[in-house]
Design an enzyme around this catalytic site. Structure first.
Site: not given
Ligand code: NAG
Ligand code: NAG
Ligand code: NAG
Ligand code: NAG
Length: 296
Positions: A200-201
């Site tokens: 998610d990063t």
């Protein structure tokens, strides 16, 4: 072969004469290593990882080996995790939504480790157990950091139907506790959360996290003893290129090859093949049979 190794307990009181019983730890000696840790990061192409300043130097820094010819098994993420411990994608590939809820009645690495007396744990960041250590089979948790699809053990009913096996799926904070008490298991599967693994990063977040996690572990001489650590990616980010993932082996048991590089063809089934060969465990009769064990 089962032998006993003794980890000397810390004697806190220097002045008083205390009978400090050594902490005993049951270890099954491996041919090349006694402890194996797998850390899986998310969705990056080999070339992108090679361009990262930490990942590109970690093999040489720790005198391990960069694995330049390591293939993931499929897309998307989850069947790769299933493959790592089950030796097969168990019939599923690009059906992520279905697979998230999957339960496989099939053997996994657990079924060959346990009869040999080799301890194991899944350390999952931000996972919470049910009461009395019960398996938490939720698809995701409210913290949005833990996802079931990256914790392969929870998809095997051969694990989830067994209360004592469920207790081996633990929140990752347990690792430090286990290190402190000298009781880390011999097979460790570490699942970083959705931020730390880059999902998610970004790659740079995964790089910073890996550095902050791995460096202290490798500097800890008690932990980094007869140890091999595999850092790998589940799959490439780009589905249209060959599914070659960046992987490295480090740890005190790993014998460095020339240029800290190993060009042997490996894949995720090599994890099983490595564990099976090191402890003479036989195999699961799946992709592990033909996979090449790592040079360690
Ligand atoms: C998530 O897990 C990490 C690693 O165990 C921990 O440092 C962090 O505090 C946890 N975050 C939350 C919100 O629980
Ligand atoms: C349950 O797990 C324990 C150890 O974790 C094992 O000894 C036992 O055989 C398992 N039971 C079954 C029915 O598989
Ligand atoms: C050493 O390994 C790096 C990858 O880490 C590679 O780019 C380079 O070409 C290799 N050098 C030699 C002499 O093999
Ligand atoms: C994967 C692994 O550790 N393989 C080693 C197991 O032990 C034998 C020696 O008995 C080595 O030759 C393998 O490389």
């Amino acid at each position: 072969m089962v032998s006993w190794k003794f980890v000397t307990g810390v004697i806190a009181a220097a002045a008083a004469v205390v009978s400090a019983a050594p902490l005993e730890k049951r270890i099954v000696s491996g041919k090349n290593f006694d402890h194996f840790m797998v850390i899986v990061l998310e969705n990056e192409d080999y070339a992108a990882v090679m361009a990262d300043s930490y990942f590109s130097t970690v093999a040489a820094k720790h005198n391990g080996n960069l694995l330049t010819n390591y293939q993931a098994i499929t897309h998307p993420s989850q069947p790769n995790y299933i493959a790592m411990i089950g030796g097969s994608t168990l019939g599923f590939s690009r059906l992520e939504l279905f697979i998230i809820k999957s339960n496989f009645f099939s053997k996994s690495i657990v079924d060959i480790l346990e009869p040999a007396g080799i301890t194991w744990k899944e350390y999952a960041e931000n996972y919470t157990q049910g009461s009395n250590g019960a398996c938490n089979t939720a698809t995701s948790l409210s913290n949005s950091l833990y996802m079931r699809k990256h914790n392969p053990f929870i998809s095997f009913t051969t694990v989830t139907s067994n209360a004592s096996r469920c207790k081996n799926i633990v929140p990752a904070t347990q690792l430090q506790t286990d290190i402190n008490s000298g009781s880390v298991p011999q097979f460790m599967f570490y699942t970083p959360n959705m931020n730390d693994d880059g999902h998610d990063t970004s790659l740079s977040t995964a790089s910073k996290w890996t550095k902050g996690f791995l460096e202290p572990l490798l500097s800890n001489t008690a932990f980094n003893k007869n140890l091999a650590v595999l850092i790998t990616w589940d799959e490439t980010k780009d589905y249209d290129i060959p599914n070659q993932v960046w992987s490295v082996l480090v740890g005190s048991s790993v014998k460095a090859l020339a240029n800290n590089t190993d060009n042997t063809a490996y894949n995720h089934y090599s994890i099983l093949a490595t564990v099976e060969e090191n402890w003479s465990l036989g195999n699961l009769g799946q992709g592990d049979v033909s996979a090449t064990p790592f040079n360690i």
